[in-house]
Design a protein around this motif. Structure first.
Motif, mmCIF file in Angstrom:
data_model
loop_
_atom_site.group_PDB
_atom_site.id
_atom_site.type_symbol
_atom_site.label_atom_id
_atom_site.label_comp_id
_atom_site.label_asym_id
_atom_site.label_seq_id
_atom_site.Cartn_x
_atom_site.Cartn_y
_atom_site.Cartn_z
ATOM 1 N N PHE A 4 0.811 -1.289 -0.223
ATOM 2 C CA PHE A 4 0.052 -0.014 0.009
ATOM 3 C C PHE A 4 0.924 1.111 0.109
ATOM 4 O O PHE A 4 1.746 1.239 0.758
ATOM 5 C CB PHE A 4 -0.963 -0.020 1.261
ATOM 6 C CG PHE A 4 -1.932 1.085 1.369
ATOM 7 C CD1 PHE A 4 -2.814 1.373 0.696
ATOM 8 C CD2 PHE A 4 -1.265 2.314 2.231
ATOM 9 C CE1 PHE A 4 -3.863 2.522 0.841
ATOM 10 C CE2 PHE A 4 -2.051 3.717 2.275
ATOM 11 C CZ PHE A 4 -3.330 3.786 1.496
ATOM 12 N N LYS A 5 0.453 2.237 -0.732
ATOM 13 C CA LYS A 5 1.155 3.347 -0.871
ATOM 14 C C LYS A 5 -0.069 4.567 -0.987
ATOM 15 O O LYS A 5 -0.708 4.435 -1.858
ATOM 16 C CB LYS A 5 2.067 3.651 -2.115
ATOM 17 C CG LYS A 5 3.081 4.793 -2.123
ATOM 18 C CD LYS A 5 3.975 4.850 -3.004
ATOM 19 C CE LYS A 5 5.151 5.889 -3.026
ATOM 20 N NZ LYS A 5 6.279 5.963 -3.884
ATOM 21 N N GLN A 59 8.024 0.748 4.368
ATOM 22 C CA GLN A 59 8.747 1.032 3.149
ATOM 23 C C GLN A 59 8.819 2.623 2.912
ATOM 24 O O GLN A 59 8.099 2.899 2.471
ATOM 25 C CB GLN A 59 8.484 0.155 1.935
ATOM 26 C CG GLN A 59 9.245 0.307 0.739
ATOM 27 C CD GLN A 59 9.012 -0.641 -0.324
ATOM 28 O OE1 GLN A 59 7.543 -0.843 -0.482
ATOM 29 N NE2 GLN A 59 9.815 -1.422 -0.991
ATOM 30 N N ASP A 60 10.221 3.166 2.788
ATOM 31 C CA ASP A 60 10.208 4.648 2.824
ATOM 32 C C ASP A 60 9.572 5.483 4.049
ATOM 33 O O ASP A 60 10.351 5.985 4.692
ATOM 34 C CB ASP A 60 9.378 5.099 1.358
ATOM 35 C CG ASP A 60 9.931 4.509 0.102
ATOM 36 O OD1 ASP A 60 10.972 4.098 0.371
ATOM 37 O OD2 ASP A 60 9.028 4.308 -0.875
ATOM 38 N N SER A 64 -0.819 9.811 10.940
ATOM 39 C CA SER A 64 -1.835 8.619 11.422
ATOM 40 C C SER A 64 -1.270 7.339 11.065
ATOM 41 O O SER A 64 -1.713 6.406 11.772
ATOM 42 C CB SER A 64 -3.229 8.905 10.732
ATOM 43 O OG SER A 64 -3.805 10.265 11.281
ATOM 44 N N CYS A 65 -0.404 7.360 10.155
ATOM 45 C CA CYS A 65 -0.040 5.887 9.941
ATOM 46 C C CYS A 65 1.039 5.363 11.046
ATOM 47 O O CYS A 65 0.892 4.409 11.715
ATOM 48 C CB CYS A 65 1.013 6.018 8.559
ATOM 49 S SG CYS A 65 1.730 4.131 8.345
ATOM 50 N N VAL A 115 2.905 -4.011 3.581
ATOM 51 C CA VAL A 115 4.147 -3.300 3.368
ATOM 52 C C VAL A 115 3.752 -1.852 3.087
ATOM 53 O O VAL A 115 2.814 -1.681 1.929
ATOM 54 C CB VAL A 115 4.891 -3.875 2.244
ATOM 55 C CG1 VAL A 115 6.051 -3.035 1.686
ATOM 56 C CG2 VAL A 115 5.403 -5.284 2.463
ATOM 57 N N ILE A 116 3.873 -0.696 3.707
ATOM 58 C CA ILE A 116 3.309 0.541 3.673
ATOM 59 C C ILE A 116 4.389 1.642 3.370
ATOM 60 O O ILE A 116 5.422 1.538 3.956
ATOM 61 C CB ILE A 116 2.355 0.589 4.876
ATOM 62 C CG1 ILE A 116 1.271 1.874 4.680
ATOM 63 C CG2 ILE A 116 3.234 1.126 6.082
ATOM 64 C CD1 ILE A 116 0.283 1.851 5.575
ATOM 65 N N SER A 117 3.738 2.650 2.554
ATOM 66 C CA SER A 117 4.608 3.902 2.415
ATOM 67 C C SER A 117 3.274 5.011 2.546
ATOM 68 O O SER A 117 2.271 4.952 1.519
ATOM 69 C CB SER A 117 5.054 4.012 1.261
ATOM 70 O OG SER A 117 6.432 3.136 1.286
#
Length: 260
Positions: A30-31, A82-83, A88-89, A54-56
């Motif tokens: 997710f990005k 990732q990045d 809020s994340c 896996v998130i940015s």
């Protein structure tokens, strides 16, 4: 009415914010920003049985992020940053994950939270103790219950606010559902006068933001101190110069934990 509270994005600006999501076996990638559509997509995937994300993400709506975080907690999903994972994340998704890690060069960024007690009071006053105030109170209660459920001490969020947004002024962005027109206000009095004149039982969304380019990137010891569990890998810049270089690459100012 729907109350939409968000923390301002600190990632590099894009012309139109969208999100990207794809799945590989039991992992989703997710990005993007966490808003209603992206939150629904994430939650649907979590309910379908995925085991890791896996998130940015630069953050987004507190309400939507809390719902995603609750799904992550309930399904024991792992999170890999990732990045960057900001706002809020960091406040909700990272905290909620059963296990979590940063990839080399990734940033976990806090810069306060919404709502906080002072902002609750200002907004409740502007709404004349109407539905707006009660919705904000509910969101604050949901946040408190969530943090309690994962054993997280929200004083870390308060510390990040003092380091980053303490001197920034609130900006109120109000959008009516019927015409999608956005009205921006820089004071609670201005907002209250407009609401009194223009409400007429119209439904609206209210976004409350504090513009800032600063983000607090705590070290692993600070996270552990305030109850963040399940960290499996947390590469951290070796010194202030490395932290500054990392922030420059993202276009933000990073505040870290280094002893001079």
């Amino acid at each position: 009415m729907l109350i939409y509270l968000a923390l301002i994005s600190c990632a590099p600006a894009k012309a139109e914010q969208t999100f990207e999501l794809h799945r590989e076996q039991n992992t989703i990638f997710f990005k993007g920003k966490i808003e209603n559509a992206s939150a629904r997509a994430l939650i649907d995937q979590i309910h379908s049985g995925i085991s890791s994300i896996v998130i940015s993400s630069e953050g987004g709506s507190v309400k939507d992020a809390l719902e995603v975080a609750s799904a992550i907690r309930n399904h024991q999903v792992t999170l890999q940053v990732q990045d960057y994972c900001l706002s809020s994340c960091a406040n909700y998704l990272f905290v909620a994950a059963a296990q979590k890690k940063l990839m080399p060069g990734a940033v976990l960024g806090f810069h306060g939270g919404a709502p906080d007690p002072a902002e609750n009071q200002l907004q409740a006053e502007s709404a004349k103790k109407g539905q707006l105030g009660s919705e904000i109170d509910k969101l604050a209660n949901d946040q408190e219950l969530f943090y309690r459920s994962v054993g997280f001490d929200p004083r870390l969020i308060h510390i990040s606010a003092l380091l980053t947004i303490a001197t920034s002024s609130l900006i109120y962005e109000l959008e009516f559902d019927d015409d999608k027109q956005v009205h921006t206000f820089t004071s609670k009095d201005e907002l209250a006068r407009f609401l009194k004149k223009s409400m007429a039982n119209r439904k609206f969304q209210l976004k409350v933001v504090r513009p800032t380019s600063k983000v607090y990137f705590p070290n692993e010891s600070m996270l552990t101190k305030y109850g963040v569990k399940g960290i499996t890998d947390y590469p951290y810049p070796a010194d202030q110069a490395a932290l500054d270089a990392l922030g420059e690459a993202l276009g933000i100012e990073l505040i870290g934990d280094f002893v001079e």
